[in-house]
Design a protein around this motif. Structure first.
Motif, PDB file in Angstrom:
ATOM      1  N   SER A  27       0.831  -1.204   0.000  1.00  0.00           N
ATOM      2  CA  SER A  27       0.000   0.000   0.000  1.00  0.00           C
ATOM      3  C   SER A  27       0.864   1.253   0.000  1.00  0.00           C
ATOM      4  N   THR A  31       0.327   4.261  -2.662  1.00  0.00           N
ATOM      5  CA  THR A  31      -0.203   5.541  -2.185  1.00  0.00           C
ATOM      6  C   THR A  31       0.874   6.544  -1.796  1.00  0.00           C
ATOM      7  N   PHE A  35      -1.602   5.955   2.896  1.00  0.00           N
ATOM      8  CA  PHE A  35      -2.707   5.045   3.192  1.00  0.00           C
ATOM      9  C   PHE A  35      -3.118   5.163   4.658  1.00  0.00           C
ATOM     10  N   ASP A  39      -7.647   1.330   4.535  1.00  0.00           N
ATOM     11  CA  ASP A  39      -7.138   0.861   3.243  1.00  0.00           C
ATOM     12  C   ASP A  39      -6.487  -0.512   3.389  1.00  0.00           C
ATOM     13  N   GLU A  43      -7.810  -4.104   1.733  1.00  0.00           N
ATOM     14  CA  GLU A  43      -6.978  -4.865   0.802  1.00  0.00           C
ATOM     15  C   GLU A  43      -6.596  -6.230   1.370  1.00  0.00           C
TER      16      GLU A  43
END
Length: 203
Positions: A27, A31, A35, A39, A43
């Protein structure tokens, strides 16, 4: 249905924690570190409360992601310092570069350690940033200088090639890494630097 044993609960806890850390590392690439816990939970396919139980904020999560990444990188570094011994050569350095790339390809946390090092760990709070920079320098960078037989900053050029090319795998979604080719390019970054300095000395 029999209740789970203490050992089974511990295995589940470890598995979930590893899952959370892996997802958080990936992540971060997607991002840029912006994140949040939701998030990661989404995921990872876990409930927000489950992830929050392990990590109530993203700073603690990133700290653990880096710590586990450091541990894996340090293990590889220590093994290669032992292998190279007192007389490292270019072949061993090439093999070390390949070992790093394979580690990074399979472990986003390990790659994140080097990726953030290239950015001077800019996304961390000042105290954690200072600690991470010292840990990287002492446990990963200096041992690499020993393997590469370099006391100058030419190792930086080699790492730039390795980190940059591996970034294509994580950021651009490339299906795989051409490990042999990338490792040879990284070695050239050092040899070209050496040749350039040698020419300057003779001029």
């Amino acid at each position: 249905m029999c209740p789970r044993t203490k050992e089974q609960n511990e295995l589940i806890r470890i598995k979930r924690r590893e899952q959370i850390l892996d997802v958080a590392a990936r992540s971060y690439f997607r991002t840029g570190g912006s994140f949040d816990i939701r998030d990661v939970a989404r995921e990872a396919g876990l409930g927000y409360g489950t992830v929050y139980h392990y990590y109530p904020n993203r700073h603690l999560l990133i700290e653990d992601v880096l710590d586990s990444g450091f541990e894996r990188c340090e293990q590889v570094s220590a093994e290669w310092v032992d292998i190279s011994g007192s007389s490292p050569d270019d072949r061993q350095l090439l093999m070390y570069c390949k070992a790093l790339l394979r580690l990074w390809q399979s472990d986003a946390r390990a790659y994140l350690v080097y990726k953030m090092a290239a950015e001077h760990y800019a996304g961390l709070p000042e105290k954690e940033r200072h600690h991470a920079k010292i840990r990287f320098m002492e446990r990963l960078y200096v041992p690499l200088q020993l393997i590469a037989r370099c006391e100058d900053d030419s190792v930086d050029h080699m790492l730039a090639v390795l980190v940059g090319c591996c970034g294509l795998y994580y950021y651009a979604g490339n299906s795989g890494l051409d490990i042999d080719r990338i490792a040879r390019l990284a070695i050239q970054a050092i040899t070209k630097e050496y040749e350039h300095d040698h020419i300057k000395e003779q001029a």
